[in-house]
Design an enzyme around this catalytic site. Structure first.
Site, PDB file in Angstrom:
ATOM      1  N   GLU A 186       0.833  -1.219   0.000  1.00  0.00           N
ATOM      2  CA  GLU A 186       0.000   0.000   0.000  1.00  0.00           C
ATOM      3  C   GLU A 186       0.863   1.263   0.000  1.00  0.00           C
ATOM      4  O   GLU A 186       1.851   1.351   0.733  1.00  0.00           O
ATOM      5  CB  GLU A 186      -0.882  -0.025   1.255  1.00  0.00           C
ATOM      6  CG  GLU A 186      -1.779   1.193   1.391  1.00  0.00           C
ATOM      7  CD  GLU A 186      -2.671   1.076   2.619  1.00  0.00           C
ATOM      8  OE1 GLU A 186      -3.388   0.064   2.765  1.00  0.00           O
ATOM      9  OE2 GLU A 186      -2.643   2.003   3.451  1.00  0.00           O
ATOM     10  N   TYR A 226      -6.799   7.035  -0.455  1.00  0.00           N
ATOM     11  CA  TYR A 226      -7.592   8.177  -0.921  1.00  0.00           C
ATOM     12  C   TYR A 226      -7.597   9.226   0.175  1.00  0.00           C
ATOM     13  O   TYR A 226      -7.954   8.936   1.331  1.00  0.00           O
ATOM     14  CB  TYR A 226      -9.017   7.690  -1.190  1.00  0.00           C
ATOM     15  CG  TYR A 226      -9.832   8.593  -2.080  1.00  0.00           C
ATOM     16  CD1 TYR A 226      -9.453   8.819  -3.395  1.00  0.00           C
ATOM     17  CD2 TYR A 226     -10.998   9.191  -1.607  1.00  0.00           C
ATOM     18  CE1 TYR A 226     -10.227   9.619  -4.233  1.00  0.00           C
ATOM     19  CE2 TYR A 226     -11.771   9.988  -2.446  1.00  0.00           C
ATOM     20  CZ  TYR A 226     -11.376  10.203  -3.749  1.00  0.00           C
ATOM     21  OH  TYR A 226     -12.139  10.990  -4.568  1.00  0.00           O
ATOM     22  N   HIS A 255      -8.102   3.077  -3.561  1.00  0.00           N
ATOM     23  CA  HIS A 255      -9.020   3.266  -2.432  1.00  0.00           C
ATOM     24  C   HIS A 255      -9.980   4.398  -2.821  1.00  0.00           C
ATOM     25  O   HIS A 255      -9.583   5.360  -3.480  1.00  0.00           O
ATOM     26  CB  HIS A 255      -8.264   3.702  -1.182  1.00  0.00           C
ATOM     27  CG  HIS A 255      -7.270   2.708  -0.665  1.00  0.00           C
ATOM     28  ND1 HIS A 255      -6.932   2.625   0.674  1.00  0.00           N
ATOM     29  CD2 HIS A 255      -6.521   1.772  -1.285  1.00  0.00           C
ATOM     30  CE1 HIS A 255      -6.025   1.671   0.847  1.00  0.00           C
ATOM     31  NE2 HIS A 255      -5.756   1.138  -0.331  1.00  0.00           N
ATOM     32  N   ARG A 260     -15.874   3.946   3.716  1.00  0.00           N
ATOM     33  CA  ARG A 260     -16.681   5.105   4.070  1.00  0.00           C
ATOM     34  C   ARG A 260     -15.795   6.320   4.318  1.00  0.00           C
ATOM     35  O   ARG A 260     -16.122   7.430   3.945  1.00  0.00           O
ATOM     36  CB  ARG A 260     -17.511   4.816   5.317  1.00  0.00           C
ATOM     37  CG  ARG A 260     -18.563   5.868   5.491  1.00  0.00           C
ATOM     38  CD  ARG A 260     -19.169   5.853   6.850  1.00  0.00           C
ATOM     39  NE  ARG A 260     -18.212   6.232   7.874  1.00  0.00           N
ATOM     40  CZ  ARG A 260     -18.500   6.257   9.152  1.00  0.00           C
ATOM     41  NH1 ARG A 260     -19.686   5.882   9.552  1.00  0.00           N
ATOM     42  NH2 ARG A 260     -17.602   6.613  10.040  1.00  0.00           N
ATOM     43  N   GLY A 261     -14.658   6.110   4.970  1.00  0.00           N
ATOM     44  CA  GLY A 261     -13.795   7.238   5.326  1.00  0.00           C
ATOM     45  C   GLY A 261     -14.178   7.819   6.668  1.00  0.00           C
ATOM     46  O   GLY A 261     -15.159   7.401   7.291  1.00  0.00           O
ATOM     47  N   ASP A 262     -13.351   8.771   7.137  1.00  0.00           N
ATOM     48  CA  ASP A 262     -13.555   9.427   8.434  1.00  0.00           C
ATOM     49  C   ASP A 262     -13.719  10.923   8.227  1.00  0.00           C
ATOM     50  O   ASP A 262     -13.325  11.446   7.190  1.00  0.00           O
ATOM     51  CB  ASP A 262     -12.328   9.180   9.329  1.00  0.00           C
ATOM     52  CG  ASP A 262     -12.257   7.749   9.808  1.00  0.00           C
ATOM     53  OD1 ASP A 262     -13.290   7.234  10.266  1.00  0.00           O
ATOM     54  OD2 ASP A 262     -11.165   7.153   9.714  1.00  0.00           O
ATOM     55  N   HIS A 316     -14.298  -1.862  14.810  1.00  0.00           N
ATOM     56  CA  HIS A 316     -14.265  -0.441  14.441  1.00  0.00           C
ATOM     57  C   HIS A 316     -14.606   0.415  15.667  1.00  0.00           C
ATOM     58  O   HIS A 316     -15.453   0.042  16.472  1.00  0.00           O
ATOM     59  CB  HIS A 316     -15.277  -0.175  13.318  1.00  0.00           C
ATOM     60  CG  HIS A 316     -15.140   1.191  12.729  1.00  0.00           C
ATOM     61  ND1 HIS A 316     -15.770   2.289  13.249  1.00  0.00           N
ATOM     62  CD2 HIS A 316     -14.404   1.638  11.684  1.00  0.00           C
ATOM     63  CE1 HIS A 316     -15.450   3.356  12.535  1.00  0.00           C
ATOM     64  NE2 HIS A 316     -14.622   2.979  11.578  1.00  0.00           N
ATOM     65  N   LYS A 337     -21.658  -5.872   3.829  1.00  0.00           N
ATOM     66  CA  LYS A 337     -20.757  -5.457   2.733  1.00  0.00           C
ATOM     67  C   LYS A 337     -20.456  -6.656   1.813  1.00  0.00           C
ATOM     68  O   LYS A 337     -20.352  -6.502   0.600  1.00  0.00           O
ATOM     69  CB  LYS A 337     -19.459  -4.867   3.296  1.00  0.00           C
ATOM     70  CG  LYS A 337     -19.674  -3.562   4.062  1.00  0.00           C
ATOM     71  CD  LYS A 337     -18.390  -2.775   4.290  1.00  0.00           C
ATOM     72  CE  LYS A 337     -17.544  -3.271   5.405  1.00  0.00           C
ATOM     73  NZ  LYS A 337     -16.478  -2.330   5.815  1.00  0.00           N
TER      74      LYS A 337
HETATM   75  P1  FAD Z   1     -18.253   1.201   7.173  1.00  0.00           P
HETATM   76  O1  FAD Z   1     -18.213  -0.205   6.679  1.00  0.00           O
HETATM   77  O2  FAD Z   1     -19.346   2.077   6.668  1.00  0.00           O
HETATM   78  O3  FAD Z   1     -18.304   1.133   8.765  1.00  0.00           O
HETATM   79  C1  FAD Z   1     -18.198   2.296   9.580  1.00  0.00           C
HETATM   80  C2  FAD Z   1     -18.989   2.088  10.876  1.00  0.00           C
HETATM   81  O4  FAD Z   1     -20.394   2.076  10.567  1.00  0.00           O
HETATM   82  C3  FAD Z   1     -18.699   0.740  11.556  1.00  0.00           C
HETATM   83  O5  FAD Z   1     -18.853   0.923  12.938  1.00  0.00           O
HETATM   84  C4  FAD Z   1     -19.812  -0.165  11.006  1.00  0.00           C
HETATM   85  O6  FAD Z   1     -20.093  -1.261  11.866  1.00  0.00           O
HETATM   86  C5  FAD Z   1     -20.974   0.813  10.927  1.00  0.00           C
HETATM   87  N1  FAD Z   1     -21.930   0.480   9.844  1.00  0.00           N
HETATM   88  C6  FAD Z   1     -21.644  -0.011   8.604  1.00  0.00           C
HETATM   89  N2  FAD Z   1     -22.780  -0.164   7.890  1.00  0.00           N
HETATM   90  C7  FAD Z   1     -23.806   0.243   8.688  1.00  0.00           C
HETATM   91  C8  FAD Z   1     -25.222   0.338   8.533  1.00  0.00           C
HETATM   92  N3  FAD Z   1     -25.818  -0.038   7.390  1.00  0.00           N
HETATM   93  N4  FAD Z   1     -25.959   0.816   9.565  1.00  0.00           N
HETATM   94  C9  FAD Z   1     -25.374   1.203  10.720  1.00  0.00           C
HETATM   95  N5  FAD Z   1     -24.033   1.130  10.945  1.00  0.00           N
HETATM   96  C10 FAD Z   1     -23.270   0.657   9.942  1.00  0.00           C
HETATM   97  N6  FAD Z   1      -9.630   6.087   5.023  1.00  0.00           N
HETATM   98  C11 FAD Z   1      -9.392   7.056   4.105  1.00  0.00           C
HETATM   99  O7  FAD Z   1      -9.810   8.206   4.305  1.00  0.00           O
HETATM  100  N7  FAD Z   1      -8.685   6.796   2.955  1.00  0.00           N
HETATM  101  C12 FAD Z   1      -8.207   5.554   2.680  1.00  0.00           C
HETATM  102  O8  FAD Z   1      -7.583   5.341   1.639  1.00  0.00           O
HETATM  103  C13 FAD Z   1      -8.440   4.507   3.633  1.00  0.00           C
HETATM  104  N8  FAD Z   1      -7.987   3.266   3.401  1.00  0.00           N
HETATM  105  C14 FAD Z   1      -8.262   2.258   4.296  1.00  0.00           C
HETATM  106  C15 FAD Z   1      -7.840   0.961   4.010  1.00  0.00           C
HETATM  107  C16 FAD Z   1      -8.084  -0.076   4.895  1.00  0.00           C
HETATM  108  C17 FAD Z   1      -7.621  -1.473   4.583  1.00  0.00           C
HETATM  109  C18 FAD Z   1      -8.787   0.193   6.128  1.00  0.00           C
HETATM  110  C19 FAD Z   1      -9.031  -0.913   7.106  1.00  0.00           C
HETATM  111  C20 FAD Z   1      -9.225   1.486   6.412  1.00  0.00           C
HETATM  112  C21 FAD Z   1      -8.969   2.529   5.504  1.00  0.00           C
HETATM  113  N9  FAD Z   1      -9.410   3.834   5.732  1.00  0.00           N
HETATM  114  C22 FAD Z   1      -9.169   4.829   4.820  1.00  0.00           C
HETATM  115  C23 FAD Z   1     -10.100   4.171   6.985  1.00  0.00           C
HETATM  116  C24 FAD Z   1     -11.624   3.949   6.921  1.00  0.00           C
HETATM  117  O9  FAD Z   1     -12.187   4.789   5.941  1.00  0.00           O
HETATM  118  C25 FAD Z   1     -12.196   4.256   8.305  1.00  0.00           C
HETATM  119  O10 FAD Z   1     -11.727   3.312   9.227  1.00  0.00           O
HETATM  120  C26 FAD Z   1     -13.700   4.402   8.413  1.00  0.00           C
HETATM  121  O11 FAD Z   1     -14.022   4.872   9.726  1.00  0.00           O
HETATM  122  C27 FAD Z   1     -14.473   3.100   8.250  1.00  0.00           C
HETATM  123  O12 FAD Z   1     -14.570   2.765   6.950  1.00  0.00           O
HETATM  124  P2  FAD Z   1     -15.423   1.469   6.498  1.00  0.00           P
HETATM  125  O13 FAD Z   1     -15.279   1.405   5.052  1.00  0.00           O
HETATM  126  O14 FAD Z   1     -15.103   0.287   7.311  1.00  0.00           O
HETATM  127  O15 FAD Z   1     -16.894   1.976   6.909  1.00  0.00           O
END
Ligand code: FAD
Length: 308
Positions: free
Chosen positions: A21, A54, A82, A112-114, A157, A173
């Site tokens: 990465e 990203y 990403h 989803r991102g933060d 998470h 997912k």
């Molecule tokens: P989600 O799957 O949406 O989960 C987020 C939270 O919401 C979790 O608590 C989940 O349980 C909850 N949730 C999910 N779906 C639902 C639903 N339908 N209803 C209610 N709650 C729900 N960030 C960046 O900005 N750029 C990057 O390039 C990046 N790369 C990453 C690569 C990896 C391998 C990882 C592990 C993380 C990366 N991140 C990146 C960080 C990531 O975006 C954050 O950790 C973010 O907070 C969670 O993303 P997610 O895709 O898991 O979100």
């Protein structure tokens, strides 16, 4: 739109997935370091893919798209882009996905991102955007011929109230069409194994690729670990503290710890490894070397032997 099955699945069937990465650098110096690493990895090993993170907005996002497209155009490597839902309307997300397809990038990691200013702050979705990564998985799936990866969290998470909801949303997912997952960094094999078993028990069998980030720089890694909710083992922290300012000793400790972790994970059946390189190739390549994983010979169909 009709979804077509990707012609090249990811992870590739029958082959462990080893990947690296990168993030888009901000300076010319950073760019030179990154491209040295990319070329070293390309020469030393044929990874399953390399991924590009990203950023939170604006120019950093343009750099992600530019870097991913350049890797696709100028190297033999397979780039995974990403993509996050942060600050994007669905229309904008469609445009980004479309521009990747035009550039020949068909592998996306849907996140989803933060919140951009404070990763621990309140998550506010774009008014015309998505709330969760699962929706982005569905959009990519509808958009054409892509493979889709998602994030997984061995230590749960930060925002998940309990394991039940963590696993339920992860499985959603998978059901939305994720092909595989990559984990957040972690330091204890048991955390990964528990997550994998919980996901399997909930009926989802996509490969979950463990991410490794060797602890070669104690201050940096503790900052990342705190941000990502990963427990930093006390024994490792103590060893690094003893190394003090001796950068070589700290490097050796970090690589050794990551090698032992990787050996256990692979021994327990993990489908591969994803190296978080911070744009430096040495530690990742040293770990691969320690594990005895070398450039694999490209698979060719066996030669036909005609008899009689
Ligand atoms: P989600 O799957 O949406 O989960 C987020 C939270 O919401 C979790 O608590 C989940 O349980 C909850 N949730 C999910 N779906 C639902 C639903 N339908 N209803 C209610 N709650 C729900 N960030 C960046 O900005 N750029 C990057 O390039 C990046 N790369 C990453 C690569 C990896 C391998 C990882 C592990 C993380 C990366 N991140 C990146 C960080 C990531 O975006 C954050 O950790 C973010 O907070 C969670 O993303 P997610 O895709 O898991 O979100």
């Amino acid at each position: 739109m009709t979804y077509l099955r990707p012609s090249r699945p990811l992870p590739e069937p029958g082959r462990p997935s080893f990947s690296f990465e990168f993030y888009p650098p901000r300076s010319t110096q950073g760019d030179a370091l990154l491209w040295r690493s990319i070329r070293r990895i390309e020469a030393a090993y044929d990874p399953s893919f390399v991924s590009v993170t990203y950023g939170a907005g604006g120019s950093s996002r343009e750099r992600t798209v530019g870097l991913t497209e350049r890797i696709a155009a100028e190297t033999t490597l397979r780039p995974v882009a990403h993509l996050t839902a942060v600050g994007h309307s669905v229309t904008e997300l469609r445009q980004v996905i479309g521009s990747y397809a035009e550039a020949g990038v068909h592998d996306l990691l849907a996140l989803r991102g933060d919140p951009p200013d404070d990763p621990r702050g309140t998550w506010v979705p774009h008014p015309q955007g998505f709330r969760h990564a699962g929706e982005l998985v569905s959009l990519i799936r509808e958009s054409g011929n892509f493979t889709v990866g998602v994030a997984a969290f061995p230590e749960r998470h930060r925002r998940s109230p309990d394991w039940e909801s963590e696993i339920r949303h992860f499985v959603a997912k998978c059901r939305a069409g994720a092909d595989y997952a990559i984990t957040q960094m972690f330091f204890r094999a048991d955390d990964y194994l528990r997550l994998r078993d919980r996901v399997a028990a909930a009926g989802c069998d996509i490969p979950i690729i463990p991410a490794l980030m060797p602890a070669t720089d104690v201050r940096q890694i503790q900052r990342f670990a705190a941000l990502s909710n990963a427990v930093f083992p006390q024994g490792l922290a103590d060893a690094l503290a003893r190394a003090g300012d001796d950068a070589e000793a700290a490097y050796a400790i970090g690589v050794e710890h990551a090698t032992v972790l990787a050996e256990r994970l692979l021994g327990e059946g993990a489908p591969g490894l994803h190296h978080i390189t911070l744009n430096r190739s040495s530690a990742a390549l040293d770990i691969q070397e320690n594990l005895g994983i070398h450039r694999s010979t490209p698979t060719r169909p066996p030669a036909l032997t005609l008899t009689g």
